[in-house]
Design an enzyme around this catalytic site. Structure first.
Site, short mmCIF file in Angstrom:
data_model
loop_
_atom_site.label_atom_id
_atom_site.label_comp_id
_atom_site.label_asym_id
_atom_site.label_seq_id
_atom_site.Cartn_x
_atom_site.Cartn_y
_atom_site.Cartn_z
N VAL A 90 0.83 -1.21 0.00
CA VAL A 90 0.00 0.00 0.00
C VAL A 90 0.87 1.26 0.00
CG1 VAL A 90 -1.98 -1.12 1.10
CG2 VAL A 90 -0.19 -0.17 2.55
N ASP A 91 2.18 1.08 -0.23
CA ASP A 91 3.13 2.18 -0.03
C ASP A 91 3.31 3.12 -1.23
OD1 ASP A 91 4.84 0.69 -1.81
OD2 ASP A 91 5.74 -0.37 -0.11
N HIS A 105 -4.67 -4.58 -2.37
CA HIS A 105 -4.95 -4.28 -0.95
C HIS A 105 -5.14 -2.77 -0.72
CE1 HIS A 105 -3.15 -8.33 0.67
NE2 HIS A 105 -4.31 -8.48 0.09
N CYS A 113 -14.73 6.74 2.42
CA CYS A 113 -15.75 7.03 3.42
C CYS A 113 -16.47 5.74 3.79
CB CYS A 113 -16.75 8.06 2.91
SG CYS A 113 -18.06 8.38 4.12
N CYS A 116 -20.48 6.42 2.98
CA CYS A 116 -21.09 6.58 1.64
C CYS A 116 -20.24 5.98 0.52
CB CYS A 116 -21.39 8.05 1.36
SG CYS A 116 -19.94 9.04 0.92
P1 OAD Z 1 5.13 -10.63 4.83
O1 OAD Z 1 5.72 -9.76 5.91
O2 OAD Z 1 4.18 -11.68 5.24
O3 OAD Z 1 6.30 -11.35 4.01
C1 OAD Z 1 7.39 -10.64 3.52
C2 OAD Z 1 8.29 -11.60 2.75
O4 OAD Z 1 9.36 -10.86 2.20
C3 OAD Z 1 8.91 -12.71 3.62
O5 OAD Z 1 8.79 -13.97 2.97
C4 OAD Z 1 10.39 -12.28 3.72
O6 OAD Z 1 11.27 -13.40 3.77
C5 OAD Z 1 10.58 -11.53 2.42
N1 OAD Z 1 11.62 -10.49 2.49
C6 OAD Z 1 12.00 -9.73 3.53
N2 OAD Z 1 12.98 -8.89 3.18
C7 OAD Z 1 13.23 -9.11 1.86
C8 OAD Z 1 14.14 -8.56 0.90
N3 OAD Z 1 15.00 -7.60 1.23
N4 OAD Z 1 14.11 -9.05 -0.36
C9 OAD Z 1 13.24 -10.03 -0.71
N5 OAD Z 1 12.37 -10.58 0.15
C10 OAD Z 1 12.35 -10.14 1.41
O7 OAD Z 1 4.49 -9.61 3.76
P2 OAD Z 1 3.43 -9.93 2.59
O8 OAD Z 1 3.60 -11.30 2.06
O9 OAD Z 1 3.47 -8.79 1.66
O10 OAD Z 1 -2.24 -7.42 4.18
O11 OAD Z 1 2.08 -9.85 3.40
C11 OAD Z 1 0.88 -10.05 2.73
C12 OAD Z 1 -0.22 -9.26 3.39
O12 OAD Z 1 -0.26 -9.56 4.78
C13 OAD Z 1 -0.03 -7.76 3.37
O13 OAD Z 1 -0.45 -7.15 2.17
C14 OAD Z 1 -0.85 -7.30 4.52
C15 OAD Z 1 -0.41 -8.33 5.52
O14 OAD Z 1 -1.24 -8.59 6.58
C16 OAD Z 1 -3.16 -6.68 4.82
O15 OAD Z 1 -2.88 -5.85 5.66
C17 OAD Z 1 -4.56 -6.99 4.38
#
Ligand code: OAD
Length: 228
Positions: A90-91, A105, A113, A116
């Site tokens: 979301v960045d 996401h 809102c 609405c």
């Molecule tokens: P996670 O924090 O679950 O996973 C991040 C992954 O990136 C892990 O497998 C790490 O090993 C890897 N990682 C860390 N540093 C890295 C680097 N420098 N280079 C490559 N890989 C690296 O994050 P997401 O999988 O994005 O959703 O999480 C999925 C969703 O869970 C998010 O969108 C968010 C969260 O809850 C919501 O908030 C709905």
């Protein structure tokens, strides 16, 4: 025509200084998901939810894309076929790097809102007093998808997965569905699949190949191999 679908996660932005969710000391070690990332948490304590997302919005606004975001933007510009970027992040760093991405996401830059459904650009500091410009209710929330809510653009994403020739997952732990299921959808469509991540994940065995290492190294290397 070749069509590459790329799913990105928090690991892609880690080297831009933005914390991931599930790595040691990650966001979900510091905050309870139920409190800050569910509709119920927002209903209970909107001030807490706004503080959490305002801090992340300010941090994201100061962050710069890294070499991995830049390489994906290069791939989108220079690849002979189609490159579809789907992000759970979301960045906004894909856009800062010059890419177009599908934000399944949502995005910290957006306000929604809760009453609405109107959408507008979020102020950097959103609070429970932030009013909706359409209905004037103080029911503003970040335009991000919370647990228990349906991610955005799912039909469009299913269509892309159904006719891609290569699927890549980058910097995502594969813990959150429906994104974690995309590799299987792509395989069913006959695509080759590759995982790029700092370390193997629970889903690694589902991919045809892997590149293990930090995104700023493995993503530019992979993009260079695709662009020849
Ligand atoms: P996670 O924090 O679950 O996973 C991040 C992954 O990136 C892990 O497998 C790490 O090993 C890897 N990682 C860390 N540093 C890295 C680097 N420098 N280079 C490559 N890989 C690296 O994050 P997401 O999988 O994005 O959703 O999480 C999925 C969703 O869970 C998010 O969108 C968010 C969260 O809850 C919501 O908030 C709905």
């Amino acid at each position: 025509m070749d069509k590459i679908v790329i799913l990105t996660g928090a690991g892609l932005s880690a080297e831009s200084g933005l914390g991931t969710f599930r790595d040691e000391g990650g966001l979900w070690a510091q905050h309870r998901i139920e409190d800050v990332a569910t509709p119920e948490g927002y209903a209970r304590d909107p001030a807490l939810v706004h503080r959490f997302y305002t801090a992340r919005r300010i941090q994201a606004s100061e962050a710069r894309p890294n070499a991995a975001h830049d390489a994906l933007a290069r791939l989108q510009r220079a690849f002979g076929g189609e490159v579809v970027l789907i992000t759970q992040n979301v960045d906004g760093l894909h856009e800062k790097a010059g890419s177009e991405a599908i934000h399944m996401h949502g995005t910290l830059a957006g306000a929604l809102c809760a009453a609405c459904g109107h959408r507008w650009t979020a102020p950097l500091d959103m609070t429970p007093d932030t009013a909706c410009p359409a209905c004037h209710g103080t029911t503003a929330r970040p335009d991000v998808v919370w647990f228990g809510e349906m991610p955005y653009f799912m039909e469009e994403i299913a269509d892309h997965l159904a006719d891609c020739t290569l699927f890549a997952a980058i910097g995502t732990s594969g813990q959150v569905y429906p994104a974690a299921g995309f590799v299987q959808e792509a395989r069913q469509a006959g695509a080759q699949t590759i995982e790029l991540n700092l370390e193997p994940t629970d889903l690694s065995r589902l991919f045809h190949s892997r590149r293990i290492g930090p995104a700023t190294r493995v993503v530019p290397e992979w993009v260079a191999s695709l662009l020849g």
